[in-house]
Scaffold this motif. Structure first.
Motif, PDB file in Angstrom:
ATOM      1  N   SER A  22       3.231   2.458   5.426  1.00 37.58           N
ATOM      2  CA  SER A  22       4.009   1.076   6.317  1.00 37.58           C
ATOM      3  C   SER A  22       3.111   0.049   6.823  1.00 37.58           C
ATOM      4  N   GLU A  23       3.323  -1.153   6.693  1.00 40.12           N
ATOM      5  CA  GLU A  23       2.667  -2.385   7.434  1.00 40.12           C
ATOM      6  C   GLU A  23       1.432  -2.467   6.567  1.00 40.12           C
ATOM      7  N   VAL A  24       1.495  -2.449   5.180  1.00 43.35           N
ATOM      8  CA  VAL A  24       0.305  -2.567   4.462  1.00 43.35           C
ATOM      9  C   VAL A  24       0.279  -3.970   3.774  1.00 43.35           C
ATOM     10  N   PRO A  25      -0.704  -4.658   3.399  1.00 45.87           N
ATOM     11  CA  PRO A  25      -1.015  -5.953   2.810  1.00 45.87           C
ATOM     12  C   PRO A  25      -0.236  -6.115   1.654  1.00 45.87           C
ATOM     13  N   GLY A  26       0.636  -7.249   1.607  1.00 39.39           N
ATOM     14  CA  GLY A  26       1.751  -7.477   0.803  1.00 39.39           C
ATOM     15  C   GLY A  26       2.011  -8.797   0.636  1.00 39.39           C
ATOM     16  N   GLY A  27       3.162  -9.216  -0.134  1.00 40.43           N
ATOM     17  CA  GLY A  27       3.537 -10.662  -0.242  1.00 40.43           C
ATOM     18  C   GLY A  27       2.802 -11.058  -1.789  1.00 40.43           C
ATOM     19  N   PHE A  78       5.503 -12.319   8.277  1.00 34.98           N
ATOM     20  CA  PHE A  78       6.843 -11.986   7.260  1.00 34.98           C
ATOM     21  C   PHE A  78       6.683 -10.344   6.994  1.00 34.98           C
ATOM     22  N   ARG A  79       7.872  -9.581   7.045  1.00 38.22           N
ATOM     23  CA  ARG A  79       7.969  -8.053   6.766  1.00 38.22           C
ATOM     24  C   ARG A  79       8.747  -7.979   5.723  1.00 38.22           C
ATOM     25  N   TRP A  80       8.433  -7.029   4.745  1.00 38.51           N
ATOM     26  CA  TRP A  80       9.303  -6.795   3.654  1.00 38.51           C
ATOM     27  C   TRP A  80       9.207  -5.067   3.565  1.00 38.51           C
ATOM     28  N   GLY A  81      10.436  -4.537   3.419  1.00 35.61           N
ATOM     29  CA  GLY A  81      10.305  -2.862   3.062  1.00 35.61           C
ATOM     30  C   GLY A  81      11.105  -2.573   1.771  1.00 35.61           C
ATOM     31  N   GLY A  82      10.681  -1.724   0.871  1.00 34.45           N
ATOM     32  CA  GLY A  82      11.256  -1.385  -0.247  1.00 34.45           C
ATOM     33  C   GLY A  82      11.333   0.095  -0.529  1.00 34.45           C
ATOM     34  N   ARG A  83      12.155   0.657  -1.133  1.00 32.22           N
ATOM     35  CA  ARG A  83      12.169   2.146  -1.646  1.00 32.22           C
ATOM     36  C   ARG A  83      12.342   2.136  -2.990  1.00 32.22           C
ATOM     37  N   LEU A  94      14.899  -2.539   1.773  1.00 35.67           N
ATOM     38  CA  LEU A  94      15.130  -1.976   2.871  1.00 35.67           C
ATOM     39  C   LEU A  94      15.474  -2.888   3.990  1.00 35.67           C
ATOM     40  N   PHE A  95      14.565  -3.917   3.929  1.00 37.51           N
ATOM     41  CA  PHE A  95      14.611  -5.017   4.947  1.00 37.51           C
ATOM     42  C   PHE A  95      13.692  -6.318   4.713  1.00 37.51           C
ATOM     43  N   THR A  96      14.143  -7.389   5.222  1.00 34.41           N
ATOM     44  CA  THR A  96      13.312  -8.649   4.842  1.00 34.41           C
ATOM     45  C   THR A  96      13.255  -9.320   6.361  1.00 34.41           C
ATOM     46  N   GLU A  97      12.207  -9.272   7.023  1.00 37.25           N
ATOM     47  CA  GLU A  97      12.165  -9.987   8.121  1.00 37.25           C
ATOM     48  C   GLU A  97      11.200 -11.164   7.992  1.00 37.25           C
ATOM     49  N   LEU A  98      11.792 -12.329   7.966  1.00 39.50           N
ATOM     50  CA  LEU A  98      11.126 -13.596   7.693  1.00 39.50           C
ATOM     51  C   LEU A  98      10.077 -13.966   8.929  1.00 39.50           C
ATOM     52  N   ASN A  99      10.458 -13.845   9.826  1.00 37.85           N
ATOM     53  CA  ASN A  99       9.503 -13.919  10.957  1.00 37.85           C
ATOM     54  C   ASN A  99       8.722 -15.586  10.809  1.00 37.85           C
ATOM     55  N   VAL A 100       7.618 -15.567  11.026  1.00 38.56           N
ATOM     56  CA  VAL A 100       6.897 -16.995  10.925  1.00 38.56           C
ATOM     57  C   VAL A 100       7.082 -17.795   9.443  1.00 38.56           C
ATOM     58  N   PHE A 101       7.750 -16.903   8.486  1.00 40.79           N
ATOM     59  CA  PHE A 101       8.049 -17.461   7.201  1.00 40.79           C
ATOM     60  C   PHE A 101       9.185 -18.305   7.161  1.00 40.79           C
ATOM     61  N   GLU A 102       9.990 -18.080   8.108  1.00 42.14           N
ATOM     62  CA  GLU A 102      11.444 -18.879   8.227  1.00 42.14           C
ATOM     63  C   GLU A 102      11.102 -20.354   8.438  1.00 42.14           C
TER      64      GLU A 102
END
Ligand code: AMP
Length: 299
Positions: A22-27, A78-83, A94-102
């Motif tokens: 969780s919360e590992v570098p991505g994008g 920005f946070r993203w989750g996948g399974r 699982l989720f896409t939280e845009l946060n500052v990316f919005e």
């Protein structure tokens, strides 16, 4: 300036049969720029929140990635989750939280505006248009996209495809855009939309390169263990354009090599979580993997 990369920087949460992180570098940009850094010095444009780990920024700097175009904003990254399912072919977001990316509006520093190579990594096509509008010289532009934008921003995507030199797309997306299952017909329809070069990625089965009437097929490497396919496509296109930027040659033969090096880096990417599989590679690792592709392709 040689290569600029514009894409997302994220903190990912991934659930896969081999484990969870969780919360590992991505994008898209993280994978693309690290992969490209084995061939050239990439310059990135992007945004993160002030919660983005300093250790990841240090890792980018270690890879000689120029962060002049990176904005660190007050707020959350920005946070993203996948399974992944057991077969790795099916992925659930699982989720896409845009946060500052919005509110991200990519602005190129003046020093970036004469880039020779531009990678429009996966972000909204409207933002990708905005990047091209700021360039002051003729650049070789490679476009990556995703099914989300085909579904939600098709008109902007189609006008963008007209403006790029190379489109890199996976087989599902090629089918969505062209309504063709046949790779040859799909590629011809994509070429007719604008780009001189089309690459269709087939996941673990390799990739196809199309240019005019020419076709090249790179195999998928048979790997005993796959841990996390996240970012494999981004890694592929990052290494591909990194190699082009280093060699500065756009002949078909050189493009073949670019596609092979894309596949080499992508094969390392899937063997570990997040960017771990592509972070600590030596030249000898790349050479050894390259030789495996040569052996698999010779008869
Ligand atoms: P891929 O496996 O090539 O689809 O890329 C996965 C990466 O794309 C992850 O690291 C995510 O953080 C990032 N990502 C997921 N959704 C988006 C999005 N809507 N825009 C930009 N990047 C995204």
């Amino acid at each position: 300036m040689s290569l600029i990369i514009v894409g997302s920087l994220a903190l990912d949460t991934i659930e896969a049969p081999a484990g969870s992180v969780s919360e590992v570098p991505g994008g898209s940009s993280s994978y693309c720029s690290i992969a490209a850094s084995y061939f050239t010095h990439p310059n990135i444009v992007g945004v993160v929140g002030n919660d983005f780990p300093e250790s990841v920024l240090a890792l980018f700097r270690d890879h000689q990635i120029n962060l002049e175009g990176l904005v660190i904003e007050e707020g959350k990254t920005f946070r993203w989750g996948g399974r992944y399912a057991e077969n790795f072919d099916d992925r659930t977001t699982l989720f896409t939280e845009l946060n500052v990316f919005e509110t991200f509006n990519p602005t190129l520093p003046d020093t970036y505006k004469d880039a020779t190579h531009v990678l429009l990594a996966n972000i909204h096509p409207g933002l990708q248009h905005h990047v091209l509008d700021q360039l002051e010289t003729e650049s070789f532009v490679v476009l990556d996209t995703m099914n989300l934008w085909i579904d939600t921003a098709l008109d902007e995507l189609l006008t963008l495809i007209k403006r790029v030199d190379m489109l890199v797309i996976n087989d599902e997306e090629a089918n969505m855009l062209t309504q063709e299952r046949n790779y040859g017909k799909a590629a011809r329809k994509l070429q007719a939309m604008g780009p001189d070069w089309v690459v269709i990625k087939k996941g673990q089965h390799g990739a196809l390169l199309f240019h005019g009437e020419d076709v090249f097929s790179v195999p998928g490497l048979v790997l005993d263990e796959v841990k996390d396919p996240t970012g494999a496509g981004d890694t592929f296109v990052g290494a591909l354009i990194g190699y082009l930027d280093q060699s500065k040659e756009h002949s078909f033969d050189n493009m073949k090599l670019a596609v092979v090096f894309g596949s080499v880096l992508a094969s390392f990417c899937v063997q570990d979580f997040s960017v771990d599989g592509i972070t600590y590679l030596e030249e000898a690792d790349l050479e050894e993997r390259y030789d495996k592709f040569v052996i698999m392709s010779q008869f």
